[in-house]
Design a protein around this motif. Sequence first.
Motif, PDB file in Angstrom:
ATOM      1  N   VAL A   7       2.381  71.104  19.213  1.00  0.00           N
ATOM      2  CA  VAL A   7       1.583  70.715  18.053  1.00  0.00           C
ATOM      3  C   VAL A   7       0.470  71.720  17.818  1.00  0.00           C
ATOM      4  CG1 VAL A   7       0.129  68.926  17.040  1.00  0.00           C
ATOM      5  CG2 VAL A   7       2.111  68.277  18.439  1.00  0.00           C
ATOM      6  N   PHE A   8       0.501  72.329  16.637  1.00  0.00           N
ATOM      7  CA  PHE A   8      -0.628  73.128  16.138  1.00  0.00           C
ATOM      8  C   PHE A   8      -1.395  72.205  15.211  1.00  0.00           C
ATOM      9  CE2 PHE A   8       2.198  76.878  16.831  1.00  0.00           C
ATOM     10  CZ  PHE A   8       1.297  77.807  17.341  1.00  0.00           C
ATOM     11  N   GLU A   9      -2.565  71.793  15.591  1.00  0.00           N
ATOM     12  CA  GLU A   9      -3.308  70.846  14.761  1.00  0.00           C
ATOM     13  C   GLU A   9      -4.693  71.442  14.519  1.00  0.00           C
ATOM     14  OE1 GLU A   9      -3.424  67.101  16.704  1.00  0.00           O
ATOM     15  OE2 GLU A   9      -3.677  65.963  14.859  1.00  0.00           O
ATOM     16  N   GLY A  10      -5.508  71.489  15.563  1.00  0.00           N
ATOM     17  CA  GLY A  10      -6.699  72.325  15.505  1.00  0.00           C
ATOM     18  C   GLY A  10      -7.961  71.702  14.962  1.00  0.00           C
ATOM     19  N   PHE A  11      -7.998  70.393  14.791  1.00  0.00           N
ATOM     20  CA  PHE A  11      -9.230  69.784  14.296  1.00  0.00           C
ATOM     21  C   PHE A  11     -10.129  69.243  15.405  1.00  0.00           C
ATOM     22  CE2 PHE A  11      -7.312  69.830  10.056  1.00  0.00           C
ATOM     23  CZ  PHE A  11      -8.402  70.316   9.342  1.00  0.00           C
ATOM     24  N   GLY A  12      -9.724  69.430  16.672  1.00  0.00           N
ATOM     25  CA  GLY A  12     -10.608  69.036  17.769  1.00  0.00           C
ATOM     26  C   GLY A  12     -11.518  70.174  18.176  1.00  0.00           C
ATOM     27  N   VAL A  13     -10.946  71.370  18.306  1.00  0.00           N
ATOM     28  CA  VAL A  13     -11.695  72.570  18.690  1.00  0.00           C
ATOM     29  C   VAL A  13     -11.213  73.704  17.792  1.00  0.00           C
ATOM     30  CG1 VAL A  13     -12.154  74.251  20.530  1.00  0.00           C
ATOM     31  CG2 VAL A  13     -11.921  71.809  21.096  1.00  0.00           C
ATOM     32  N   ASP A  14     -12.156  74.447  17.203  1.00  0.00           N
ATOM     33  CA  ASP A  14     -11.788  75.512  16.260  1.00  0.00           C
ATOM     34  C   ASP A  14     -11.516  76.832  16.998  1.00  0.00           C
ATOM     35  OD1 ASP A  14     -11.168  76.726  13.884  1.00  0.00           O
ATOM     36  OD2 ASP A  14     -13.258  77.042  13.297  1.00  0.00           O
ATOM     37  N   HIS A  15     -10.608  76.788  17.940  1.00  0.00           N
ATOM     38  CA  HIS A  15     -10.128  77.956  18.686  1.00  0.00           C
ATOM     39  C   HIS A  15      -8.614  77.749  18.742  1.00  0.00           C
ATOM     40  CE1 HIS A  15     -10.569  80.769  22.428  1.00  0.00           C
ATOM     41  NE2 HIS A  15      -9.274  80.586  22.224  1.00  0.00           N
ATOM     42  N   LEU A  16      -7.874  78.719  18.265  1.00  0.00           N
ATOM     43  CA  LEU A  16      -6.424  78.573  18.161  1.00  0.00           C
ATOM     44  C   LEU A  16      -5.828  77.969  19.433  1.00  0.00           C
ATOM     45  CD1 LEU A  16      -3.890  79.180  16.440  1.00  0.00           C
ATOM     46  CD2 LEU A  16      -3.740  81.369  17.656  1.00  0.00           C
ATOM     47  N   HIS A  17      -4.999  76.956  19.276  1.00  0.00           N
ATOM     48  CA  HIS A  17      -4.352  76.352  20.434  1.00  0.00           C
ATOM     49  C   HIS A  17      -3.094  75.603  20.020  1.00  0.00           C
ATOM     50  CE1 HIS A  17      -7.180  73.246  18.958  1.00  0.00           C
ATOM     51  NE2 HIS A  17      -6.383  72.339  19.486  1.00  0.00           N
ATOM     52  N   ILE A  18      -2.217  75.447  20.990  1.00  0.00           N
ATOM     53  CA  ILE A  18      -1.051  74.569  20.854  1.00  0.00           C
ATOM     54  C   ILE A  18      -1.232  73.461  21.882  1.00  0.00           C
ATOM     55  CG2 ILE A  18       1.461  74.355  21.001  1.00  0.00           C
ATOM     56  CD1 ILE A  18       1.661  77.395  20.689  1.00  0.00           C
ATOM     57  N   LYS A  19      -1.032  72.231  21.450  1.00  0.00           N
ATOM     58  CA  LYS A  19      -0.983  71.128  22.415  1.00  0.00           C
ATOM     59  C   LYS A  19       0.472  70.881  22.768  1.00  0.00           C
ATOM     60  CE  LYS A  19      -4.962  68.456  20.795  1.00  0.00           C
ATOM     61  NZ  LYS A  19      -5.300  67.207  20.073  1.00  0.00           N
ATOM     62  N   LEU A  20       0.741  70.846  24.056  1.00  0.00           N
ATOM     63  CA  LEU A  20       2.077  70.524  24.543  1.00  0.00           C
ATOM     64  C   LEU A  20       2.072  69.073  25.022  1.00  0.00           C
ATOM     65  CD1 LEU A  20       2.901  73.704  26.687  1.00  0.00           C
ATOM     66  CD2 LEU A  20       3.415  73.269  24.270  1.00  0.00           C
ATOM     67  N   PHE A  21       2.911  68.263  24.391  1.00  0.00           N
ATOM     68  CA  PHE A  21       3.027  66.865  24.780  1.00  0.00           C
ATOM     69  C   PHE A  21       4.349  66.664  25.524  1.00  0.00           C
ATOM     70  CE2 PHE A  21       0.098  66.764  21.259  1.00  0.00           C
ATOM     71  CZ  PHE A  21      -0.857  65.840  21.672  1.00  0.00           C
ATOM     72  N   PRO A  22       4.283  66.464  26.844  1.00  0.00           N
ATOM     73  CA  PRO A  22       5.511  66.187  27.582  1.00  0.00           C
ATOM     74  C   PRO A  22       6.130  64.893  27.057  1.00  0.00           C
ATOM     75  CG  PRO A  22       3.668  66.578  29.075  1.00  0.00           C
ATOM     76  CD  PRO A  22       3.100  66.433  27.700  1.00  0.00           C
ATOM     77  N   LEU A  23       7.406  64.956  26.699  1.00  0.00           N
ATOM     78  CA  LEU A  23       8.080  63.763  26.174  1.00  0.00           C
ATOM     79  C   LEU A  23       8.728  63.038  27.346  1.00  0.00           C
ATOM     80  CD1 LEU A  23       9.506  65.336  22.902  1.00  0.00           C
ATOM     81  CD2 LEU A  23       7.345  64.123  23.247  1.00  0.00           C
ATOM     82  N   HIS A  24       7.898  62.235  28.011  1.00  0.00           N
ATOM     83  CA  HIS A  24       8.374  61.491  29.185  1.00  0.00           C
ATOM     84  C   HIS A  24       9.500  60.542  28.795  1.00  0.00           C
ATOM     85  CE1 HIS A  24       5.292  62.867  32.010  1.00  0.00           C
ATOM     86  NE2 HIS A  24       4.450  62.848  30.993  1.00  0.00           N
ATOM     87  N   GLY A  25      10.479  60.445  29.669  1.00  0.00           N
ATOM     88  CA  GLY A  25      11.603  59.542  29.424  1.00  0.00           C
ATOM     89  C   GLY A  25      12.691  60.162  28.573  1.00  0.00           C
ATOM     90  N   THR A  26      12.708  61.476  28.455  1.00  0.00           N
ATOM     91  CA  THR A  26      13.715  62.117  27.586  1.00  0.00           C
ATOM     92  C   THR A  26      14.834  62.798  28.364  1.00  0.00           C
ATOM     93  OG1 THR A  26      12.357  64.128  27.460  1.00  0.00           O
ATOM     94  CG2 THR A  26      12.138  62.525  25.657  1.00  0.00           C
ATOM     95  N   THR A  27      14.809  62.685  29.664  1.00  0.00           N
ATOM     96  CA  THR A  27      15.847  63.379  30.424  1.00  0.00           C
ATOM     97  C   THR A  27      17.206  62.736  30.198  1.00  0.00           C
ATOM     98  OG1 THR A  27      14.264  63.955  32.119  1.00  0.00           O
ATOM     99  CG2 THR A  27      16.577  64.112  32.714  1.00  0.00           C
ATOM    100  N   SER A  28      18.160  63.561  29.852  1.00  0.00           N
ATOM    101  CA  SER A  28      19.554  63.122  29.759  1.00  0.00           C
ATOM    102  C   SER A  28      20.414  64.373  29.789  1.00  0.00           C
ATOM    103  CB  SER A  28      19.818  62.316  28.491  1.00  0.00           C
ATOM    104  OG  SER A  28      19.637  63.131  27.359  1.00  0.00           O
ATOM    105  N   ASP A  29      21.676  64.189  30.074  1.00  0.00           N
ATOM    106  CA  ASP A  29      22.574  65.337  30.163  1.00  0.00           C
ATOM    107  C   ASP A  29      22.934  65.899  28.800  1.00  0.00           C
ATOM    108  OD1 ASP A  29      22.552  65.216  32.891  1.00  0.00           O
ATOM    109  OD2 ASP A  29      24.317  63.924  33.008  1.00  0.00           O
ATOM    110  N   THR A  30      22.873  65.036  27.778  1.00  0.00           N
ATOM    111  CA  THR A  30      23.241  65.484  26.440  1.00  0.00           C
ATOM    112  C   THR A  30      22.184  65.046  25.433  1.00  0.00           C
ATOM    113  OG1 THR A  30      24.504  63.466  26.101  1.00  0.00           O
ATOM    114  CG2 THR A  30      25.726  65.389  26.889  1.00  0.00           C
TER     115      THR A  30
END
Length: 152
Positions: free
Chosen positions: A86-109
Amino acid sequence: MNECIFCNIVAGTAPSHIVHEDDAHVAFLSIFPNTEAVTVVIPKQHHGSYVVDVPDSVSDALLSFAKKVAKKIDTAYEDVDRCAFVFEGFGVDHLHIKLFPLHGTTSDTWRERKSDVDKYFEFYEGHISSHDHKRADDATLAQIAERIRKAP
Ligand SMILES: [Zn+2]
């Protein structure tokens, strides 16, 4: 001290929980996570927070670094198959990407995953969501597409 908290993290004058680093980037845990291991990825050099306004070389390098960090998170958590970027940027005005681990998404397919959230955003509320809302009518979508196509 710089007034930019992310610059202070880079300088080591603000504490952080760093998970990965290279010469030009650093990744650290959000101290306000809404799920485990939300990670903030930044260039060490200060740039404003809207990715559209930074040189491609800066955003491309940041994305490349963030992909490595996401892979580390995917590997670190058995229940995480991928991270949302997520590129959002309204919390801190310094370029950043937030990485949100999508827990519970493991599967073989790959399989479709849907949400039952029923929310439409008239205005930005300080967060975004990726859920689908109701099917929009095609006349409205045609008008919106025309508006964007006509924009300089
Ligand atoms: Zn900064």
